[in-house]
Write an enzyme that holds these catalytic residues in place. Sequence first.
Site, mmCIF file in Angstrom:
data_model
loop_
_atom_site.group_PDB
_atom_site.id
_atom_site.type_symbol
_atom_site.label_atom_id
_atom_site.label_comp_id
_atom_site.label_asym_id
_atom_site.label_seq_id
_atom_site.Cartn_x
_atom_site.Cartn_y
_atom_site.Cartn_z
ATOM 1 N N ASP A 25 0.844 -1.194 0.000
ATOM 2 C CA ASP A 25 0.000 0.000 0.000
ATOM 3 C C ASP A 25 0.885 1.251 0.000
ATOM 4 O O ASP A 25 1.680 1.451 0.913
ATOM 5 C CB ASP A 25 -0.894 0.008 1.244
ATOM 6 C CG ASP A 25 -1.822 1.212 1.219
ATOM 7 O OD1 ASP A 25 -2.828 1.146 0.489
ATOM 8 O OD2 ASP A 25 -1.522 2.223 1.887
ATOM 9 N N TYR B 17 3.306 9.979 0.697
ATOM 10 C CA TYR B 17 4.230 9.355 1.635
ATOM 11 C C TYR B 17 5.686 9.719 1.324
ATOM 12 O O TYR B 17 6.572 9.521 2.159
ATOM 13 C CB TYR B 17 4.068 7.822 1.671
ATOM 14 C CG TYR B 17 2.689 7.334 2.069
ATOM 15 C CD1 TYR B 17 1.765 8.178 2.678
ATOM 16 C CD2 TYR B 17 2.308 6.009 1.839
ATOM 17 C CE1 TYR B 17 0.497 7.732 3.033
ATOM 18 C CE2 TYR B 17 1.043 5.547 2.199
ATOM 19 C CZ TYR B 17 0.143 6.413 2.785
ATOM 20 O OH TYR B 17 -1.108 5.961 3.132
ATOM 21 N N LYS C 9 -2.416 6.328 -4.153
ATOM 22 C CA LYS C 9 -3.502 7.282 -3.880
ATOM 23 C C LYS C 9 -3.222 8.640 -4.494
ATOM 24 O O LYS C 9 -2.098 9.139 -4.421
ATOM 25 C CB LYS C 9 -3.695 7.426 -2.362
ATOM 26 C CG LYS C 9 -3.742 6.072 -1.654
ATOM 27 C CD LYS C 9 -4.000 6.162 -0.180
ATOM 28 C CE LYS C 9 -3.782 4.802 0.477
ATOM 29 N NZ LYS C 9 -2.395 4.539 0.866
ATOM 30 N N HIS D 30 -7.340 9.972 -2.086
ATOM 31 C CA HIS D 30 -6.764 9.807 -0.744
ATOM 32 C C HIS D 30 -7.652 10.392 0.358
ATOM 33 O O HIS D 30 -7.794 9.805 1.425
ATOM 34 C CB HIS D 30 -5.372 10.454 -0.701
ATOM 35 C CG HIS D 30 -4.473 9.893 0.343
ATOM 36 N ND1 HIS D 30 -3.108 9.810 0.201
ATOM 37 C CD2 HIS D 30 -4.736 9.380 1.568
ATOM 38 C CE1 HIS D 30 -2.588 9.278 1.289
ATOM 39 N NE2 HIS D 30 -3.551 9.006 2.133
#
Length: 317
Positions: free
Chosen positions: A43, A48, A77, A110
């Site tokens: 994931d 990130y 996302k 997201h």
Amino acid sequence: MQTVELNNNTHMPTFGLGTWKSKPGEVHQAVQHAVRAGYRHIDCAWIYGNEAEVGHALQELFLEGVVTRDQLWITSKLWNDRHAPQEVPQGLRETLQNLQLTYLDLYLIHWPVALRKDAPRPLRAEDMIDLDQMPIAATWRAMEQLAQEGLCRTIGVSNFSVPKLQALCNEARITPAVNQVELHPYLQQNELHAFCQRQNIHLTAYAPLGSRDRIEALKTEDEPVLLDDNVIATIAQKHGATSAQILIAWALCRNTSVIPKSVNPERIQQNLAATHFVLDAEDQRRMATLDRHRRYVDGTFWALEGGPYTLANLWDE
Ligand code: A2P
């Protein structure tokens, strides 16, 4: 690896590796270790900030013949500053480039939050856009287009409440296959869980271990620590397991998928082993009593003064 059949007939492994908070410099070996241990679902997300390193790790695994691309399930996302329909393809392109992939298995919106382009971490209310001006339905149409072009096999959302899912389902040509939300015994989300089951939208649990490694700014003083919970510890003892393993087994026995984050080889292994634990009815009854509507990722960072988002309109609570 156990899979769930999603509403578009794809099969997603119900257990995966979370990469939120996995630092560059750590996530490469975490992904490598996880895949070699048997993980088949990773994931990711653009925000990130570590997708390029994940991509590098995946490339090496492919080149070494450890797995083939089609044996993996890769989720990413769309970030909030790419909600404008014309920006959505570029959002995916950047992620694919970072991950060195030609397609994703799952692409999610997201957050139900829109930001001005290139203001990915807003500090001012002016960087935020009201959903009335940037409707989710328009972003979703662009997501549908990506799915039709084969750039992602499946599309879904993240952090969506029942009313937001309902509104989207009313307008969507492709029903979202997945809603990824914070989910653990302190935030069991029973209403959302039941709604998603009725609508055939699969729920994925993020922060399943209580996400203790999030930055201090996201924590509150004296917050309850899920991994220190006495009831969970007692159930763990009964099964000869760790509390983390019980949390993972709990998510799986509720028919949700689960993506615990770890960068530690032993814990990566330990979390995978939890997929074999089965909780009995008594364990489940005791876990059910732990619900306390505790969000560890409560979204206060979107509730900027003078901006369009509040905790009430974010979660519809
Ligand atoms: P680490 O990465 O050092 O293993 P969440 O998935 O809820 O966001 O939680 C992630 C946090 O839980 C990280 O701090 C991670 O640390 C830790 N963690 C992951 N697996 C375990 C485990 N089996 N036991 C204890 N802590 C764990």
